[in-house]
Design an enzyme around this catalytic site. Structure first.
Site, PDB file in Angstrom:
ATOM      1  N   CYS A  33      -9.276  90.592  18.873  1.00 19.01           N
ATOM      2  CA  CYS A  33      -9.738  90.445  20.253  1.00 19.01           C
ATOM      3  C   CYS A  33      -9.209  91.594  21.095  1.00 19.01           C
ATOM      4  O   CYS A  33      -8.521  92.481  20.619  1.00 19.01           O
ATOM      5  CB  CYS A  33      -9.247  89.119  20.845  1.00 19.01           C
ATOM      6  SG  CYS A  33      -9.608  87.659  19.857  1.00 19.01           S
ATOM      7  N   ARG A  87     -13.089  87.942  23.176  1.00 20.57           N
ATOM      8  CA  ARG A  87     -12.891  87.274  21.899  1.00 20.57           C
ATOM      9  C   ARG A  87     -13.849  87.747  20.804  1.00 20.57           C
ATOM     10  O   ARG A  87     -15.055  87.840  21.004  1.00 20.57           O
ATOM     11  CB  ARG A  87     -13.080  85.765  22.087  1.00 20.57           C
ATOM     12  CG  ARG A  87     -13.009  84.975  20.779  1.00 20.57           C
ATOM     13  CD  ARG A  87     -13.510  83.563  20.971  1.00 20.57           C
ATOM     14  NE  ARG A  87     -13.608  82.860  19.695  1.00 20.57           N
ATOM     15  CZ  ARG A  87     -14.443  81.873  19.450  1.00 20.57           C
ATOM     16  NH1 ARG A  87     -15.253  81.451  20.393  1.00 20.57           N
ATOM     17  NH2 ARG A  87     -14.477  81.292  18.271  1.00 20.57           N
ATOM     18  N   ILE A  90     -13.631  84.854  14.442  1.00 23.04           N
ATOM     19  CA  ILE A  90     -13.592  85.059  13.002  1.00 23.04           C
ATOM     20  C   ILE A  90     -13.914  83.775  12.246  1.00 23.04           C
ATOM     21  O   ILE A  90     -14.317  83.803  11.102  1.00 23.04           O
ATOM     22  CB  ILE A  90     -12.207  85.600  12.583  1.00 23.04           C
ATOM     23  CG1 ILE A  90     -11.987  86.991  13.176  1.00 23.04           C
ATOM     24  CG2 ILE A  90     -12.050  85.666  11.079  1.00 23.04           C
ATOM     25  CD1 ILE A  90     -12.974  88.026  12.693  1.00 23.04           C
ATOM     26  N   ASN A 132      -4.263  88.660  21.019  1.00 22.10           N
ATOM     27  CA  ASN A 132      -5.037  89.242  19.929  1.00 22.10           C
ATOM     28  C   ASN A 132      -4.168  89.087  18.694  1.00 22.10           C
ATOM     29  O   ASN A 132      -3.156  89.758  18.565  1.00 22.10           O
ATOM     30  CB  ASN A 132      -5.323  90.714  20.226  1.00 22.10           C
ATOM     31  CG  ASN A 132      -5.850  91.485  19.025  1.00 22.10           C
ATOM     32  OD1 ASN A 132      -5.742  92.697  18.973  1.00 22.10           O
ATOM     33  ND2 ASN A 132      -6.426  90.802  18.050  1.00 22.10           N
ATOM     34  N   GLY A 133      -4.550  88.192  17.790  1.00 26.30           N
ATOM     35  CA  GLY A 133      -3.684  88.057  16.636  1.00 26.30           C
ATOM     36  C   GLY A 133      -4.059  86.968  15.660  1.00 26.30           C
ATOM     37  O   GLY A 133      -4.967  86.164  15.900  1.00 26.30           O
ATOM     38  N   GLU A 134      -3.335  86.969  14.569  1.00 30.68           N
ATOM     39  CA  GLU A 134      -3.423  85.958  13.530  1.00 30.68           C
ATOM     40  C   GLU A 134      -1.999  85.528  13.194  1.00 30.68           C
ATOM     41  O   GLU A 134      -1.167  86.377  12.853  1.00 30.68           O
ATOM     42  CB  GLU A 134      -4.099  86.496  12.259  1.00 30.68           C
ATOM     43  CG  GLU A 134      -5.506  87.029  12.477  1.00 30.68           C
ATOM     44  CD  GLU A 134      -5.518  88.417  13.050  1.00 30.68           C
ATOM     45  OE1 GLU A 134      -6.359  88.669  13.939  1.00 30.68           O
ATOM     46  OE2 GLU A 134      -4.672  89.242  12.667  1.00 30.68           O
ATOM     47  N   LEU A 289     -12.001  97.357   2.072  1.00 29.69           N
ATOM     48  CA  LEU A 289     -12.196  98.799   2.118  1.00 29.69           C
ATOM     49  C   LEU A 289     -11.641  99.384   0.839  1.00 29.69           C
ATOM     50  O   LEU A 289     -10.460  99.191   0.516  1.00 29.69           O
ATOM     51  CB  LEU A 289     -11.481  99.399   3.334  1.00 29.69           C
ATOM     52  CG  LEU A 289     -11.908  98.862   4.708  1.00 29.69           C
ATOM     53  CD1 LEU A 289     -11.167  99.618   5.815  1.00 29.69           C
ATOM     54  CD2 LEU A 289     -13.412  98.982   4.905  1.00 29.69           C
ATOM     55  N   ILE A 320     -16.675 105.219   1.701  1.00 31.51           N
ATOM     56  CA  ILE A 320     -17.417 106.254   2.413  1.00 31.51           C
ATOM     57  C   ILE A 320     -16.885 107.625   2.008  1.00 31.51           C
ATOM     58  O   ILE A 320     -15.715 107.774   1.651  1.00 31.51           O
ATOM     59  CB  ILE A 320     -17.302 106.078   3.948  1.00 31.51           C
ATOM     60  CG1 ILE A 320     -18.253 107.045   4.672  1.00 31.51           C
ATOM     61  CG2 ILE A 320     -15.851 106.280   4.421  1.00 31.51           C
ATOM     62  CD1 ILE A 320     -18.399 106.764   6.157  1.00 31.51           C
ATOM     63  N   THR A 369      -4.274 114.391  12.144  1.00 26.68           N
ATOM     64  CA  THR A 369      -4.490 113.572  10.957  1.00 26.68           C
ATOM     65  C   THR A 369      -5.227 112.290  11.287  1.00 26.68           C
ATOM     66  O   THR A 369      -6.086 111.828  10.519  1.00 26.68           O
ATOM     67  CB  THR A 369      -3.139 113.215  10.298  1.00 26.68           C
ATOM     68  OG1 THR A 369      -2.378 114.404  10.135  1.00 26.68           O
ATOM     69  CG2 THR A 369      -3.350 112.563   8.956  1.00 26.68           C
ATOM     70  N   ARG A 372      -8.871 113.115  11.726  1.00 30.27           N
ATOM     71  CA  ARG A 372      -9.482 113.431  10.431  1.00 30.27           C
ATOM     72  C   ARG A 372      -9.814 112.157   9.650  1.00 30.27           C
ATOM     73  O   ARG A 372     -10.913 112.001   9.118  1.00 30.27           O
ATOM     74  CB  ARG A 372      -8.528 114.291   9.600  1.00 30.27           C
ATOM     75  CG  ARG A 372      -8.389 115.723  10.018  1.00 30.27           C
ATOM     76  CD  ARG A 372      -7.381 116.412   9.109  1.00 30.27           C
ATOM     77  NE  ARG A 372      -7.205 117.827   9.415  1.00 30.27           N
ATOM     78  CZ  ARG A 372      -6.354 118.619   8.766  1.00 30.27           C
ATOM     79  NH1 ARG A 372      -5.628 118.119   7.774  1.00 30.27           N
ATOM     80  NH2 ARG A 372      -6.248 119.893   9.091  1.00 30.27           N
ATOM     81  N   SER A 394      -7.426  96.126   4.021  1.00 26.76           N
ATOM     82  CA  SER A 394      -7.232  97.549   3.797  1.00 26.76           C
ATOM     83  C   SER A 394      -5.827  97.809   3.253  1.00 26.76           C
ATOM     84  O   SER A 394      -4.973  96.923   3.258  1.00 26.76           O
ATOM     85  CB  SER A 394      -7.461  98.318   5.097  1.00 26.76           C
ATOM     86  OG  SER A 394      -7.483  99.713   4.876  1.00 26.76           O
TER      87      SER A 394
END
Length: 621
Positions: A33, A87, A90, A132-134, A289, A320, A369, A372, A394
């Site tokens: 969020c 919000r 999820i 904003n969180g879990e 990912l 990607i 970085t 990039r 990830s």
């Protein structure tokens, strides 16, 4: 079109919601969020409300599924407080027991769109939480709440405000999760703000000329109303009682003498698997990912094995790169081995360059970085969200905790290696965490990072650093992150390996390199055309703070200044010499690096800068 979309989701094995709740995957409200908090503004309630509503639009990309705002007159004369929230849902359930009570079960779904908005309130409605969180240990925490009143929602975050109501400022250290939040206490006219240990979720703090204090998920919300803005330090809370930060996260492994654990492959393996299990509490389409490197491949492998064991659909994997890049071919090998529905996306150097303006706006940095690596991640996140996916896992954090970057080959001893790991860990919020969070949340996609789990970090960073030293030509420790590789060089309970040998033991490749070396080279070439020699010669006059050392750095800084011209914005971005993602201190490990830094020559962030280590090493300074 709808039938095609539904068929696609079924095909890639993402329709977890259809499988229904399970004991290990409960139905509850959580999600990434955006939030905003204002403490002690001199504006009256109505003007502050209008201003806050306008600022919320700047972070609506983080939470497109709902909005909430709460504005109150402060006890102090002429002051007003506000908390607001955007919000990203999820999990899709109706979560308000009171609202459900008078409806039959078949009517519950129609109320979903009205449920779950923040702020969340204490039982007496005097404290409001915007978060904003879990929170992964929320069930255990709920049992600690003394009040026996029924929770208003099934949110994993509601427990925060109730615990704060009962125990106060110690609540942050009790949370196991990724979070950034503010709690407004109307009764006492106080505010409390906190951020997770490693800064997985982005958060900023600002100070207004009128004495007000501002909090937000992103810097862009604060710049026009604050005379000074900073990144909110991870592992800290800020209280209006002291008007200062307090560090609550103080792991023992910070000290070298405390990081002396013996290597136990089973413990390392089980802690990592447990960190992933926590982060699979979701009912929406999710994926992984997959770059084809060690870290993301291990995440994908563990997730697939968990899904198979639980009889759930496997998640899709996503990669990607430029056509022919190392990441694409390696990711394809891993996906084929694991049997995931794999989605491979291509981008061109020109498409990456065209995206830079938006990338810098969303990432709020001019670090070379980060730009990039953030550009392909930004492009990929958009494509993933367009497929209906809302959450991805990830592999960020492994290289920092287990000395995975190639420059760690130059570490002179275990002490210096460990101290560098600690520096890297506590700088993650300025770089990789910032990139991962903002590049994905730019499109309303949430990223979760199991390598930054507190329990796993106690293992990976509590480990005797001598096990992380690279000993070329030896039977053991002949490659970076040897301990992690060895921990998973084993068959599972079904006799199947976690990864193919060629993936498990492949050399580290930085994400910005792995998507295709031509991406970095093309970006440098473009920057050299935009930034002429005269502009670069007088760069210190235009950018006296963190003066760019290369034309590529100048190019990113120039775009950053267009978006965020305030000096305080530029000061939120770190600087200093670095090679292959090292800190300034680690530059001292190599004489060539030291001489280059002292002379002002270019030090490059590519892994190819580590001559004698990277298989494609080249002279870059």
């Amino acid at each position: 079109a709808m039938l095609v979309r539904l068929a696609l989701l079924a095909q890639v094995g993402l329709a977890l919601a259809a499988a229904g709740p399970t004991e290990s995957c409960p139905m509850n409200l959580r999600g990434g969020c955006g939030f905003l908090g204002v403490y002690g503004s001199c504006l009256d309630p109505l003007p502050l409300r209008m201003k806050t509503l306008g600022l919320q639009r700047l972070i609506r990309h983080r939470g497109p599924d709902g909005s909430g705002i709460h504005v109150v007159k402060a006890k102090e004369a002429g002051r007003t407080h506000a908390v607001a929230h955007e919000r990203l849902a999820i999990v899709g359930v109706m979560d308000d027991p009171a609202a459900k009570k008078d409806l039959s079960a078949d009517q519950h779904p129609r109320l979903h769109s009205l449920s779950g908005n923040q702020p969340l309130y204490s039982f007496d409605n005097t404290k409001s939480l915007s978060v904003n969180g879990e929170i992964y240990n929320y069930k255990a925490l709920q049992k600690l709440v003394k009040s026996k009143q029924q929770f208003r929602t099934a949110s994993d975050c509601e427990v925060i405000v109730h615990l704060y109501d009962e125990i106060g400022e110690k609540v942050a250290e009790m949370l196991d999760g990724d979070f950034a939040f503010v709690i407004l206490d109307e009764k006492n006219s106080e505010i409390y703000a906190a951020r997770d240990p490693m800064g997985v979720n982005s958060m900023y703090i600002g100070w207004g000329a009128d004495g007000s204090v501002w909090f937000a998920s992103e810097m862009k919300c604060l710049l026009n109303d604050c005379i000074k803005v900073e990144q909110f330090p991870p592992g800290n809370y800020w209280s209006s009682k002291t008007r200062s930060f307090t560090q609550y996260y103080k792991p023992s492994w910070i000290a070298f003498n405390s990081a002396q654990q013996k290597l136990d492959f089973e413990v390392m393996r089980n802690k990592f698997i447990g960190s992933i299990d926590k982060r699979l509490m979701t009912d929406v389409p999710y994926g992984v990912l997959l770059s084809g490197g060690l870290d993301s491949s291990l995440v994908a492998s563990c997730v697939v094995k968990m899904c198979d064991k639980a009889g759930k659909p496997r998640p899709a994997t996503f990669s990607i790169g430029l056509k022919g890049s190392p990441d694409l071919s390696n990711a394809r090998k891993v996906a084929d081995f694991l049997g995931t529905e794999h989605h491979e996306f291509h981008f061109t150097v020109q498409e990456g360059i065209d995206a830079i303006q938006d990338v810098i706006y969303h990432l709020e940095t001019y670090d070379v970085t980060t730009i990039r690596a953030g550009t392909p991640m930004f492009i990929l996140a958009r494509k993933i969200k367009a497929m209906g996916v809302k959450m991805v896992l990830s592999g960020e954090g492994a290289d920092e905790s287990l000395a995975g970057y190639l420059y760690f080959h130059k570490a002179p001893n275990g002490r210096e290696l460990h101290e560098e790991c600690v520096r890297k860990m506590f700088d993650l919020y300025k770089y990789d965490c910032l990139r991962a969070n903002k590049a994905t949340m730019a499109w309303g996609l949430e990223v979760r990072v199991p390598f930054l789990d507190k329990d796993f970090m106690d293992v990976s960073l509590g480990l005797n650093p001598d096990y992380k030293l690279v000993r070329k030509g030896q039977k053991d420790q002949f490659i970076e992150k040897w301990s992690l590789r060895k921990a998973f060089d084993i068959n599972d309970e079904n006799g199947k390996p976690y990864l193919p040998q060629e993936v498990l033991w492949r050399q580290k490749e930085q994400f910005s390199d792995g998507v295709g070396y031509d991406w970095i080279d093309g970006l440098k070439e473009h920057a050299s055309k935009v930034v002429d020699d005269y502009m670069f010669a007088i760069r210190a006059e235009r950018f006296p703070h963190n003066t760019p050392a290369t034309k590529e750095a100048y190019y990113g800084r120039m775009i950053f200044e267009q978006h965020f011209p305030q000096r305080t914005a530029a000061e939120t971005v770190p600087g200093g010499p670095s090679v292959a993602c090292s800190t300034a201190k680690a530059v001292e490990w190599d004489e060539a690096w030291k001489k280059a830094a002292a002379s002002g020559s270019m030090l490059d962030q590519s892994g190819r800068a580590v001559a004698g280590v990277h298989e494609a090493a080249k002279q870059v300074f």
